[in-house]
Design a protein around this motif. Structure first.
Motif, PDB file in Angstrom:
ATOM      1  N   GLU A   1       3.320  -6.247   1.307  1.00  9.56           N
ATOM      2  CA  GLU A   1       2.801  -4.585   1.238  1.00  9.56           C
ATOM      3  C   GLU A   1       1.300  -4.740   2.106  1.00  9.56           C
ATOM      4  O   GLU A   1       1.323  -3.666   2.639  1.00  9.56           O
ATOM      5  CB  GLU A   1       2.214  -4.475  -0.318  1.00  9.56           C
ATOM      6  CG  GLU A   1       3.459  -4.407  -1.258  1.00  9.56           C
ATOM      7  CD  GLU A   1       3.041  -3.772  -2.519  1.00  9.56           C
ATOM      8  OE1 GLU A   1       2.725  -2.674  -2.564  1.00  9.56           O
ATOM      9  OE2 GLU A   1       3.249  -4.644  -3.468  1.00  9.56           O
TER      10      GLU A   1
ATOM     11  N   VAL B   1       7.537   1.168  -4.475  1.00 13.30           N
ATOM     12  CA  VAL B   1       7.112   0.370  -3.620  1.00 13.30           C
ATOM     13  C   VAL B   1       7.858  -0.117  -2.355  1.00 13.30           C
ATOM     14  O   VAL B   1       7.108  -0.167  -1.437  1.00 13.30           O
ATOM     15  CB  VAL B   1       6.627  -0.869  -4.264  1.00 13.30           C
ATOM     16  CG1 VAL B   1       7.874  -1.803  -4.761  1.00 13.30           C
ATOM     17  CG2 VAL B   1       5.898  -1.887  -3.454  1.00 13.30           C
TER      18      VAL B   1
ATOM     19  N   HIS C   1       6.771   0.961   1.512  1.00 16.83           N
ATOM     20  CA  HIS C   1       6.525  -0.025   2.606  1.00 16.83           C
ATOM     21  C   HIS C   1       7.226   0.291   3.784  1.00 16.83           C
ATOM     22  O   HIS C   1       7.191  -0.256   4.896  1.00 16.83           O
ATOM     23  CB  HIS C   1       7.027  -1.599   2.114  1.00 16.83           C
ATOM     24  CG  HIS C   1       7.024  -2.525   2.950  1.00 16.83           C
ATOM     25  ND1 HIS C   1       6.027  -3.239   3.519  1.00 16.83           N
ATOM     26  CD2 HIS C   1       8.203  -2.889   3.736  1.00 16.83           C
ATOM     27  CE1 HIS C   1       6.301  -4.075   4.368  1.00 16.83           C
ATOM     28  NE2 HIS C   1       7.794  -3.845   4.301  1.00 16.83           N
TER      29      HIS C   1
END
Length: 228
Positions: A115, A144, A148
């Motif tokens: 990340e 998430v 990304h």
């Protein structure tokens, strides 16, 4: 008197049918290896039944697995937990073509990415499919993975068969991007990817692999070596 294995015969039949399909075997081939009637093998896959210990063992051998796996007795056991049946398993690198063939059926794999610089990589399991040589899966718009993307991402798929001490692992490394062009309609029409996790997961992610590597572990038969 033979001691029968009672239980949920439907589950046993489902596992027999699934394992037979994984190996690409016919009812006749399994029956011959297990010293059973082909009709009984077919019946067992669709109806509750019971097997003697000897019959269960022969059937497991024919399907290159273990009686415990056919009975579902090891579902909570981590893969690879038990000692291998192969005394001296070998390792063979896989070509790109072999890797693509192994992961082509789809299933569950692991998406891995970092990340932020200097942080540990995130590794998340997802249901995937293969489209035009690229890994494709669905995720949540606010998740998430979507946050990304676009960015570098690796994708790993493996299969382990504890009953035969065989397995393989494939790693695809490349860049991930959200599919929002003309290919999106084709993906929705031709590919069914149902994420296990609940919630809205309408964002399609595509990983175009720049490098694909893999290896197979097992005995001589699994590695394609001649025993003579």
């Amino acid at each position: 008197m033979k001691e029968p294995h009672q239980g949920d015969g439907g589950d046993l039949g489902r596992r027999v049918a699934q394992r037979r399909a994984e190996l690409g075997l016919s009812h006749d081939q399994v029956a011959e290896s297990a010293s059973m009637d082909p009709g009984y093998v077919a019946y067992l896959e669709e109806h509750p039944g019971s097997l003697s210990r000897q019959s269960l063992y022969r059937l497991a051998q024919a399907l290159r697995t273990s009686p415990a796996q056919l009975l579902g007795a090891d579902t909570e056991t981590p893969p690879g937990h038990a000692a291998t049946a192969e005394p001296d398993p070998g390792i063979r690198p896989l070509s790109t073509e072999e890797c693509l063939k192994l992961i082509a059926p789809g299933g569950v794999g692991r998406a891995a990415f970092t990340e932020a610089a200097g942080t540990s990589p995130a590794v998340l399991p997802v249901n995937y499919t293969l489209s035009e040589g690229a890994v494709v899966f669905r995720t949540a718009a606010d998740g998430v993975i979507a946050r990304h993307t676009p960015g570098p991402m690796s994708f790993q798929v493996d299969r382990i068969d504890g009953g035969t001490s065989e397995g393989w692992s494939v790693l695809a490394t490349g860049r991930a991007a959200i599919v929002n062009d003309a290919r999106l309609a084709a993906l929705r029409e031709h590919h069914t990817v149902r994420p296990w996790a609940g919630g809205e997961r309408d964002v399609w992610i595509r990983i175009d692999a720049e490098r694909i590597t893999g290896r197979r572990v097992g005995g001589r038969r699994a590695l394609g070596e001649d025993r003579t």
